[in-house]
Design a protein around this motif. Structure first.
Motif: not given
Length: 134
Positions: A3-11, A56-65
């Motif tokens: 929920n916190n404000k994500p760092r800007y990235f463009r896909l 992952l580097d852009k922090k657009a996604i993360e490892v869930a499991g």
């Protein structure tokens, strides 16, 4: 999703295809699931590793499991930002966006609203913001 404000990235176009799939599916996906669920993809399946690492580097996604895949375990991935938050991020970081753009943008968005309750929510948001600025 956080929920916190994500760092800007463009896909990129290819990354956006993967992200749209993740948003649509609504649960963590492994590489093989992503490939399987995107038969009309514009990217080569052999580049999935590069695309996911970039996301992952852009922090657009993360490892869930992890899930078992044949004899090995595969990582699953989940978005760090919702589709709405990503769209808002792109608009707010556009070089042409300014406070003066907000009325036109809001007008264009409200044009398609058919539920009075949503318009009531918008009025309450504006009222609260005015009180914060007073």
């Amino acid at each position: 999703m956080k929920n916190n404000k994500p760092r800007y990235f463009r896909l990129t176009k290819s990354e956006n295809e993967i992200m749209e799939l993740m948003w649509k599916e609504g649960h963590p996906l492994s590489r093989s699931e992503i490939i399987e669920l995107t038969p009309d993809r514009t990217w080569k399946s052999s580049s999935i590793h590069i695309l996911l690492n970039s996301m992952l580097d852009k922090k657009a996604i993360e490892v869930a499991g992890f899930v078992q895949s044949t004899k090995n375990y595969a990582r699953t991935f989940t978005p760090c930002v919702s589709a709405d938050s990503y769209a808002i991020m792109q608009i707010k970081n556009s070089p042409v966006f300014s406070q003066h753009s907000v009325p036109n943008l809001l007008s264009a968005l409200v044009e398609d609203v058919t539920m009075p309750a949503i318009l009531d929510q918008l009025e309450e948001i504006v009222k609260t913001r005015k009180q914060e600025l007073a």
